[in-house]
Write a protein that holds these residues in place. Sequence first.
Motif, PDB file in Angstrom:
ATOM      1  N   LEU A  85       8.563   8.680 -16.243  1.00  0.00           N
ATOM      2  CA  LEU A  85       8.461   7.948 -14.983  1.00  0.00           C
ATOM      3  C   LEU A  85       9.213   6.628 -15.119  1.00  0.00           C
ATOM      4  CD1 LEU A  85       7.105   7.750 -12.134  1.00  0.00           C
ATOM      5  CD2 LEU A  85       5.294   6.452 -13.249  1.00  0.00           C
ATOM      6  N   VAL A  86      10.086   6.352 -14.181  1.00  0.00           N
ATOM      7  CA  VAL A  86      10.815   5.077 -14.149  1.00  0.00           C
ATOM      8  C   VAL A  86      10.346   4.303 -12.924  1.00  0.00           C
ATOM      9  CG1 VAL A  86      13.066   3.959 -14.027  1.00  0.00           C
ATOM     10  CG2 VAL A  86      12.806   6.107 -15.297  1.00  0.00           C
ATOM     11  N   ALA A  87       9.638   3.197 -13.154  1.00  0.00           N
ATOM     12  CA  ALA A  87       9.122   2.367 -12.064  1.00  0.00           C
ATOM     13  C   ALA A  87      10.078   1.214 -11.829  1.00  0.00           C
ATOM     14  CB  ALA A  87       7.728   1.849 -12.416  1.00  0.00           C
ATOM     15  N   LEU A 129       5.029  -5.647 -11.255  1.00  0.00           N
ATOM     16  CA  LEU A 129       5.150  -4.257 -11.661  1.00  0.00           C
ATOM     17  C   LEU A 129       3.942  -3.822 -12.482  1.00  0.00           C
ATOM     18  CD1 LEU A 129       7.170  -2.002 -11.267  1.00  0.00           C
ATOM     19  CD2 LEU A 129       8.359  -2.748 -13.325  1.00  0.00           C
ATOM     20  N   ALA A 130       3.526  -4.674 -13.423  1.00  0.00           N
ATOM     21  CA  ALA A 130       2.379  -4.344 -14.273  1.00  0.00           C
ATOM     22  C   ALA A 130       1.113  -4.213 -13.443  1.00  0.00           C
ATOM     23  CB  ALA A 130       2.207  -5.408 -15.349  1.00  0.00           C
ATOM     24  N   SER A 131       0.961  -5.091 -12.458  1.00  0.00           N
ATOM     25  CA  SER A 131      -0.226  -5.036 -11.606  1.00  0.00           C
ATOM     26  C   SER A 131      -0.270  -3.736 -10.800  1.00  0.00           C
ATOM     27  CB  SER A 131      -0.235  -6.238 -10.662  1.00  0.00           C
ATOM     28  OG  SER A 131      -1.300  -6.159  -9.745  1.00  0.00           O
ATOM     29  N   CYS A 132       0.877  -3.317 -10.297  1.00  0.00           N
ATOM     30  CA  CYS A 132       0.934  -2.095  -9.490  1.00  0.00           C
ATOM     31  C   CYS A 132       0.681  -0.849 -10.328  1.00  0.00           C
ATOM     32  CB  CYS A 132       2.277  -1.991  -8.798  1.00  0.00           C
ATOM     33  SG  CYS A 132       2.570  -3.238  -7.518  1.00  0.00           S
ATOM     34  N   LEU A 133       1.077  -0.884 -11.606  1.00  0.00           N
ATOM     35  CA  LEU A 133       0.930   0.285 -12.467  1.00  0.00           C
ATOM     36  C   LEU A 133      -0.388   0.304 -13.238  1.00  0.00           C
ATOM     37  CD1 LEU A 133       4.536   0.455 -13.974  1.00  0.00           C
ATOM     38  CD2 LEU A 133       3.601   1.814 -12.090  1.00  0.00           C
ATOM     39  N   ALA A 134      -1.153  -0.763 -13.124  1.00  0.00           N
ATOM     40  CA  ALA A 134      -2.392  -0.872 -13.897  1.00  0.00           C
ATOM     41  C   ALA A 134      -3.338   0.281 -13.596  1.00  0.00           C
ATOM     42  CB  ALA A 134      -3.081  -2.204 -13.588  1.00  0.00           C
ATOM     43  N   GLY A 135      -3.851   0.900 -14.637  1.00  0.00           N
ATOM     44  CA  GLY A 135      -4.840   1.962 -14.512  1.00  0.00           C
ATOM     45  C   GLY A 135      -4.273   3.359 -14.471  1.00  0.00           C
ATOM     46  N   TRP A 136      -3.000   3.510 -14.110  1.00  0.00           N
ATOM     47  CA  TRP A 136      -2.443   4.848 -13.970  1.00  0.00           C
ATOM     48  C   TRP A 136      -2.270   5.548 -15.308  1.00  0.00           C
ATOM     49  CZ3 TRP A 136      -2.635   7.357  -9.648  1.00  0.00           C
ATOM     50  CH2 TRP A 136      -2.639   6.658  -8.445  1.00  0.00           C
ATOM     51  N   ALA A 158       0.834  -1.204   0.000  1.00  0.00           N
ATOM     52  CA  ALA A 158       0.000   0.000   0.000  1.00  0.00           C
ATOM     53  C   ALA A 158       0.865   1.251   0.000  1.00  0.00           C
ATOM     54  CB  ALA A 158      -0.917  -0.009   1.225  1.00  0.00           C
ATOM     55  N   HIS A 159       2.027   1.175   0.650  1.00  0.00           N
ATOM     56  CA  HIS A 159       2.913   2.330   0.707  1.00  0.00           C
ATOM     57  C   HIS A 159       3.465   2.662  -0.678  1.00  0.00           C
ATOM     58  CE1 HIS A 159       3.128   0.041   4.538  1.00  0.00           C
ATOM     59  NE2 HIS A 159       2.824   1.221   5.026  1.00  0.00           N
ATOM     60  N   SER A 160       3.787   1.632  -1.454  1.00  0.00           N
ATOM     61  CA  SER A 160       4.308   1.919  -2.790  1.00  0.00           C
ATOM     62  C   SER A 160       3.212   2.417  -3.718  1.00  0.00           C
ATOM     63  CB  SER A 160       5.009   0.691  -3.386  1.00  0.00           C
ATOM     64  OG  SER A 160       4.095  -0.296  -3.800  1.00  0.00           O
ATOM     65  N   ARG A 161       1.954   2.039  -3.476  1.00  0.00           N
ATOM     66  CA  ARG A 161       0.858   2.577  -4.286  1.00  0.00           C
ATOM     67  C   ARG A 161       0.734   4.082  -4.078  1.00  0.00           C
ATOM     68  NH1 ARG A 161      -1.666  -2.394  -2.975  1.00  0.00           N
ATOM     69  NH2 ARG A 161      -2.835  -1.494  -1.242  1.00  0.00           N
ATOM     70  N   GLU A 162       0.898   4.520  -2.829  1.00  0.00           N
ATOM     71  CA  GLU A 162       0.881   5.956  -2.554  1.00  0.00           C
ATOM     72  C   GLU A 162       2.065   6.642  -3.236  1.00  0.00           C
ATOM     73  OE1 GLU A 162       0.900   6.265   1.642  1.00  0.00           O
ATOM     74  OE2 GLU A 162      -1.056   5.323   1.921  1.00  0.00           O
ATOM     75  N   ARG A 182       9.847   0.626 -17.315  1.00  0.00           N
ATOM     76  CA  ARG A 182       9.776  -0.345 -16.216  1.00  0.00           C
ATOM     77  C   ARG A 182      11.120  -1.041 -16.044  1.00  0.00           C
ATOM     78  NH1 ARG A 182       3.739  -3.009 -17.258  1.00  0.00           N
ATOM     79  NH2 ARG A 182       2.688  -1.002 -17.614  1.00  0.00           N
ATOM     80  N   VAL A 183      11.554  -1.136 -14.792  1.00  0.00           N
ATOM     81  CA  VAL A 183      12.843  -1.748 -14.476  1.00  0.00           C
ATOM     82  C   VAL A 183      12.637  -2.800 -13.397  1.00  0.00           C
ATOM     83  CG1 VAL A 183      15.164  -1.351 -13.555  1.00  0.00           C
ATOM     84  CG2 VAL A 183      14.093   0.372 -15.032  1.00  0.00           C
TER      85      VAL A 183
END
Length: 299
Positions: A189-191, A224-231, A169-173, A242-243
Amino acid sequence: MVRKPVVVGYDLTESSRRAVWWAAREASSRRLPLLLAHVLTWPLEEHVRVVVEGDEHVRIVVPGEGPPLQDVLRRELGALVEGCQQIAPELEVRDEMKYGDPAEDLAELAEDAELLVLGGPRIEVELGALGSTSAELLTRRTGAPVVVVRGVREEPNSGAVVVGVDGSAHSREAIAFAYDFAARHGEELVAVHAWSDLPLDPFTWIEHWELPWGEVREEAMEVLASCLAGWSEHYPDVKVRRVVSPEKPADALLREAQDAALVVVGSHGRGPVRRALLGSVSHAVVNRAQCPAAVLRAV
């Protein structure tokens, strides 16, 4: 609607002066007011004479040093206000001088702020370590996100916005903060997703264990893809790279952030004992990054 300010702490050092200029540009970009805050430590040293002139007036005099200290500080803050308005003429700026403990008073201001900006400490070049005020503020669980302005540049870096992603949750913020910053400043943006806490070269260990590197990497990319989904739907103009890496997370982030405009991490709220034993990504990044570092704190 009340607009929360960007608060920046100023302590007469060059690093905090750079933080003021960074905060002015960021407040202007967010179209928010800016509050310059200086906290005079209380109690003062014994050689300082305090003259009380009523309930609302305290004059602090250093014998042999000319005008009262607060008069010097108020002139300095006034000059900084003028400098901020030269950077962004439309910016609403005010200054505040308080008496007390810097960490406590800045934490109180951060409760009602959009962002808290601090300068790197005077010892950063020699030791690479945060001062006690910054360290204490970063370990608190409440208040606005904290940006520690590292480096020696007067102008903000132009470069990528690097964000650490671990699925929490912290990384989502942190992702939300990084996307917003990248969009407003027109940056890439480099994730970064990294997972190794091994003490030795992770590639050596992977070879030794004969792990299926392709599968490990594919799984990491899925996280990584799951965390970035929708943004990308909210920020279609932000280019994303993405790295994934088997390095220690802090090492991977610092490598990607060498020429970055900002590095963003989420804090898991580890206390000082656990941080000393286990290591903390956010603690390492804000102590070693050569660019401003934003920490989204645990709640």
